[in-house]
Design a protein around this motif. Sequence first.
Motif: not given
Length: 170
Positions: A105-118
């Motif tokens: 697993i690699s983290i491609f994207a994420g948010s510091e404000y929401t639960n969004e992540r890729v």
Amino acid sequence: MKNIKKLLGRVIDELKDDSVIKESIKEPKAIPTLQKNCYKKLSPQLFVIYKEISYWEDSTHGDWIDFKTMELFWENTDNALVNNVKASIDNWENDIAKLFKESRISIFAGSEYTNERVYLVWFDSTEEPEVWVYDTNGESRFKDISCYLKAYLDDDLSTLNEQWHPSLKS
């Protein structure tokens, strides 16, 4: 690789007024996974992306993060984006980071404000990693990054809970 360049260019054009792109990586080679000091060779599509962009604030599903930020997942940090994604991983029962080994697993994207992540999911049998997205719609899975970008551009939600890899199909 023309297709990925074209798709990336369209996404950049769509979001350029509301986001910030940081400089690219001159010679990207490997991408960090969640396992400390474990890297995966960049796939051809990811090579194209990281040659253009190293960090993209306010892109699709939060910020597309650079390799340095990905490495912060290995340690305790005060980085708000990293801590928010870690909290989602820790509190979301079926989060992809709990279903597979950290080396996949690699983290491609994420948010510091929401639960969004890729997430990027690395399988042995494929050249490109799968893309798993968590957002307000639920969980979406894409065969690769170009499928993810195309779905974003087309506002296509048909991939919600769809499984691409044969080992995941019921």
